[in-house]
Design a protein around this motif. Structure first.
Motif, PDB file in Angstrom:
ATOM      1  N   PRO A 251      41.073  37.133  44.188  1.00 50.53           N
ATOM      2  CA  PRO A 251      40.761  35.903  43.444  1.00 50.53           C
ATOM      3  C   PRO A 251      39.317  35.443  43.611  1.00 50.53           C
ATOM      4  O   PRO A 251      38.717  34.944  42.659  1.00 50.53           O
ATOM      5  CB  PRO A 251      41.741  34.886  44.042  1.00 50.53           C
ATOM      6  CG  PRO A 251      42.875  35.704  44.547  1.00 50.53           C
ATOM      7  CD  PRO A 251      42.262  36.977  45.054  1.00 50.53           C
ATOM      8  N   ASN A 252      38.762  35.597  44.804  1.00 47.41           N
ATOM      9  CA  ASN A 252      37.399  35.101  45.038  1.00 47.41           C
ATOM     10  C   ASN A 252      36.324  36.021  44.465  1.00 47.41           C
ATOM     11  O   ASN A 252      35.138  35.734  44.570  1.00 47.41           O
ATOM     12  CB  ASN A 252      37.157  34.875  46.525  1.00 47.41           C
ATOM     13  CG  ASN A 252      37.211  36.161  47.333  1.00 47.41           C
ATOM     14  OD1 ASN A 252      37.727  37.182  46.867  1.00 47.41           O
ATOM     15  ND2 ASN A 252      36.693  36.112  48.542  1.00 47.41           N
ATOM     16  N   VAL A 254      36.454  36.961  41.161  1.00 48.72           N
ATOM     17  CA  VAL A 254      36.439  36.765  39.709  1.00 48.72           C
ATOM     18  C   VAL A 254      35.177  36.059  39.252  1.00 48.72           C
ATOM     19  O   VAL A 254      34.505  36.503  38.305  1.00 48.72           O
ATOM     20  CB  VAL A 254      37.690  35.985  39.262  1.00 48.72           C
ATOM     21  CG1 VAL A 254      37.599  35.649  37.778  1.00 48.72           C
ATOM     22  CG2 VAL A 254      38.943  36.790  39.561  1.00 48.72           C
ATOM     23  N   GLU A 258      32.384  37.072  36.088  1.00 45.90           N
ATOM     24  CA  GLU A 258      32.682  36.472  34.794  1.00 45.90           C
ATOM     25  C   GLU A 258      31.421  36.455  33.940  1.00 45.90           C
ATOM     26  O   GLU A 258      30.351  36.043  34.387  1.00 45.90           O
ATOM     27  CB  GLU A 258      33.247  35.051  34.979  1.00 45.90           C
ATOM     28  CG  GLU A 258      34.684  35.028  35.452  1.00 45.90           C
ATOM     29  CD  GLU A 258      35.264  33.629  35.535  1.00 45.90           C
ATOM     30  OE1 GLU A 258      36.456  33.460  35.240  1.00 45.90           O
ATOM     31  OE2 GLU A 258      34.517  32.709  35.923  1.00 45.90           O
ATOM     32  N   SER A 267      43.415  38.109  33.466  1.00 45.67           N
ATOM     33  CA  SER A 267      44.196  37.406  34.486  1.00 45.67           C
ATOM     34  C   SER A 267      45.489  36.856  33.900  1.00 45.67           C
ATOM     35  O   SER A 267      45.551  36.526  32.722  1.00 45.67           O
ATOM     36  CB  SER A 267      43.394  36.247  35.090  1.00 45.67           C
ATOM     37  OG  SER A 267      42.243  36.696  35.747  1.00 45.67           O
ATOM     38  N   VAL A 269      49.339  34.748  35.609  1.00 41.90           N
ATOM     39  CA  VAL A 269      50.133  34.402  36.783  1.00 41.90           C
ATOM     40  C   VAL A 269      51.035  35.579  37.128  1.00 41.90           C
ATOM     41  O   VAL A 269      51.561  36.265  36.253  1.00 41.90           O
ATOM     42  CB  VAL A 269      50.952  33.124  36.527  1.00 41.90           C
ATOM     43  CG1 VAL A 269      51.982  33.332  35.415  1.00 41.90           C
ATOM     44  CG2 VAL A 269      51.632  32.652  37.804  1.00 41.90           C
ATOM     45  N   ARG A 311      43.055  30.199  42.118  1.00 38.02           N
ATOM     46  CA  ARG A 311      43.755  31.189  41.286  1.00 38.02           C
ATOM     47  C   ARG A 311      45.118  31.528  41.888  1.00 38.02           C
ATOM     48  O   ARG A 311      45.453  32.694  42.121  1.00 38.02           O
ATOM     49  CB  ARG A 311      42.883  32.427  41.101  1.00 38.02           C
ATOM     50  CG  ARG A 311      41.623  32.125  40.331  1.00 38.02           C
ATOM     51  CD  ARG A 311      40.753  33.334  40.097  1.00 38.02           C
ATOM     52  NE  ARG A 311      39.583  32.992  39.308  1.00 38.02           N
ATOM     53  CZ  ARG A 311      39.543  32.904  37.987  1.00 38.02           C
ATOM     54  NH1 ARG A 311      40.637  33.169  37.284  1.00 38.02           N
ATOM     55  NH2 ARG A 311      38.443  32.580  37.361  1.00 38.02           N
ATOM     56  N   ASP A 480      47.662  34.272  41.081  1.00 37.03           N
ATOM     57  CA  ASP A 480      47.317  34.861  39.793  1.00 37.03           C
ATOM     58  C   ASP A 480      46.952  36.321  40.051  1.00 37.03           C
ATOM     59  O   ASP A 480      46.414  36.657  41.107  1.00 37.03           O
ATOM     60  CB  ASP A 480      46.108  34.160  39.165  1.00 37.03           C
ATOM     61  CG  ASP A 480      46.427  32.750  38.709  1.00 37.03           C
ATOM     62  OD1 ASP A 480      47.613  32.358  38.749  1.00 37.03           O
ATOM     63  OD2 ASP A 480      45.486  32.034  38.324  1.00 37.03           O
ATOM     64  N   SER A 482      44.477  39.113  38.896  1.00 30.84           N
ATOM     65  CA  SER A 482      43.234  39.281  38.143  1.00 30.84           C
ATOM     66  C   SER A 482      42.785  40.734  38.236  1.00 30.84           C
ATOM     67  O   SER A 482      42.781  41.324  39.318  1.00 30.84           O
ATOM     68  CB  SER A 482      42.138  38.365  38.684  1.00 30.84           C
ATOM     69  OG  SER A 482      42.485  37.004  38.505  1.00 30.84           O
TER      70      SER A 482
END
Length: 509
Positions: A251-252, A254, A258, A267, A269, A311, A480, A482
């Motif tokens: 998550p960290n 993403v 971007e 991404s 859930v 996320r 989530d 991703s």
């Protein structure tokens, strides 16, 4: 099914065909409209031999869904539909199900897929009680070929969600499996899916090639390689450099990519819940008050907001929001460090160290950081935690082979069946271990299978409330999922967390 993680832990399917030369995936940013090879950055690989009869890991399902067919299949949004079966029906009390099998499917060796092969597959799973699939098919009694190319499933108890179970069972040819046995089939399996096996190198890659005679929609890709890359940074770097085409990332990671021209982020859930397991018979954890104090001390919100960059969703149920059995009205968890300290004082806890086992890489992104955060939370109330990180394979073996956990452990369960039966049966029915199994939990697991709709959700609610009261397992969050994706790749993540490749293609419109 073992977690992602199943799960839900995680198998392979292999089929020996002639060797071929793999075309490297095109570097990111180049013209890939004519690319025919896909490379997937796989988080892990199955712990056990790659046999769909005995393995039910998420890693294995990614391979099996390329090389085998199932009776039914979830689409990307989690809606169930036909696959090898064209239709199904049940009797009045959900103890007998009849599936009609399509008549145009063939195995990779040219043999037709028969109702007897389907019955054999399920009966063989039943005859392999230590295998993963058997653990989520407790209700299954037997299968038999019926008239008009049907298969009749007899259950030992009512089960309204039986079709979801069939989405996770890969059909094998009876003649081949009987001849080769489990180990032999693992080395040279035969499926009926859109890809056939080419080769597998443990710890490195699993490679399949296109099945030109597939009965359904034929794949456009000529080859697909599932390359094992446990490190999240390596997976992201792989997509950026072009050595990988799609990979799960943390998550960290993403935000850093971007808007990148070399990586596209997809991404959604996930269908899994990350949680803390506990050996409720070990040391201080044998005292329910200590377990309650642990549950009250964890700052789930901080884990989600800070470590996971928002996320994820705090989730103290043991099934995710998009999984059958989830209760949208279930009360949110509460952090209360003052009450935790009171409970510890009443229990006479004196700072005895409690081991915390977790995998340092693999199925749970940022697992080491999460473990350290929980350690710090517990230190605030006076609980001493000893971190014991290990590799994913060793951690999975500890959980799934019922080797005793020494204290608390970090785990996740993402049922590919998109139904809560597999996780709750594993956790509260004694399939993994006996730490969270009580006569009351077993009875509630059985009760969930006899009802449907809101009545079923109500029983789940009762089970999770009992779990919270006893502090047996501690739900943390639903992450989530991703993925870093080559911008030229047409591919979407699925609700069940599997990386399916049968419809993937290169070349954006």
């Amino acid at each position: 099914m073992r977690p992602i993680t199943r799960s839900v832990a995680t198998g392979l399917a292999i089929l020996a065909f002639s060797t071929f030369t793999l075309t490297a995936c095109a570097p990111a940013g180049t013209d890939t409209a004519s690319a025919t090879s896909l490379v997937v950055g796989a988080v892990t690989e199955p712990t056990d031999v790659p046999d769909p009869i005995s393995d039910g890991s998420l890693a294995g399902y990614n391979y099996y869904f390329a090389t085998f067919d199932q009776l039914a299949r979830f689409d990307a949004e989690g809606v169930i539909g036909p696959k090898l079966a064209t239709e199904w029906k049940h009797n009045a009390d959900f103890t007998e199900w009849t599936f009609t099998i399509r008549d145009d499917a063939k195995f990779h060796n040219g043999d037709p897929v028969k109702a007897s092969d389907v019955a054999f597959t399920y009966n063989q799973i039943k005859a392999t009680p230590n295998g993963d699939p058997a653990t989520y098919m407790e209700m299954f009694a037997s299968a038999a070929a019926g008239p008009d190319n049907t298969v009749v499933f007899s259950l030992n108890a009512p089960f309204s969600a039986w079709p979801t179970i069939t989405t996770g069972v890969s059909i094998v040819p009876e003649s081949v499996y009987t001849k080769l046995g489990s180990a032999g089939f693992a080395a040279a399996p035969v499926g009926s899916g859109p890809f056939v096996f080419d080769h597998y190198t443990r710890g490195v890659e699993y490679v399949v090639k296109r099945n030109p005679d597939y009965w359904g929609e034929k794949a456009t890709l000529e080859t697909v390689t599932f390359k094992t890359v446990a490190d999240a940074d390596a997976r992201l770097n792989g997509v950026q450099s072009g050595s990988l085409d799609v990979a799960l990332i943390a998550p960290n990671q993403v935000a850093a990519v971007e808007g990148s021209q070399s990586v596209h982020i997809e991404s959604r859930v996930s269908n899994g819940v990350t949680f803390l397991g506990m050996n409720a018979t070990a040391g201080p954890l044998a005292d329910q008050r200590v377990r309650e104090a642990i549950a009250l001390s964890i700052d789930r919100d901080a884990i989600v907001k800070s470590l996971l960059a928002g996320r994820a969703t705090v989730d103290n149920q043991l099934v995710a929001e998009n999984v059958g059995g989830f209760d949208p009205k279930y009360p949110a968890p509460v952090r209360d460090t003052d009450k935790a300290k009171q409970l510890l004082a009443a229990a006479g806890y004196n700072g005895t160290p409690i081991p915390f086992q977790y995998a340092t890489n693999g199925r749970i992104p940022l697992s080491s950081e999460i473990a350290q955060s929980i350690q710090a939370n517990l230190a605030e109330v006076g609980i001493t935690i000893t971190l014991q990180g290990t590799d994913q394979s060793s951690h999975s073996q500890m959980i799934y082979t019922k080797k005793a956990a020494t204290g608390i452990y970090l785990n996740t369960y993402a049922p590919s069946t998109m139904d809560g039966d597999a996780p709750i049966a594993s956790m509260f029915g004694g399939q993994w271990n006996d730490y969270a199994m009580l006569p009351e939990t077993q009875a509630l697991v059985a009760k969930t299978r006899t009802v449907g709709g809101q009545d079923r959700i109500d029983v789940y609610r009762e089970l999770f409330a009992l779990n919270d009261a006893k502090a047996l397992l501690i739900g943390l969050y639903t992450p989530d999922a991703s993925y870093a994706v080559d911008p030229d790749l047409n591919w979407k993540p699925r609700a069940d967390g599997m990386i399916t490749v049968d419809l993937a293609s290169f070349g954006k419109d």
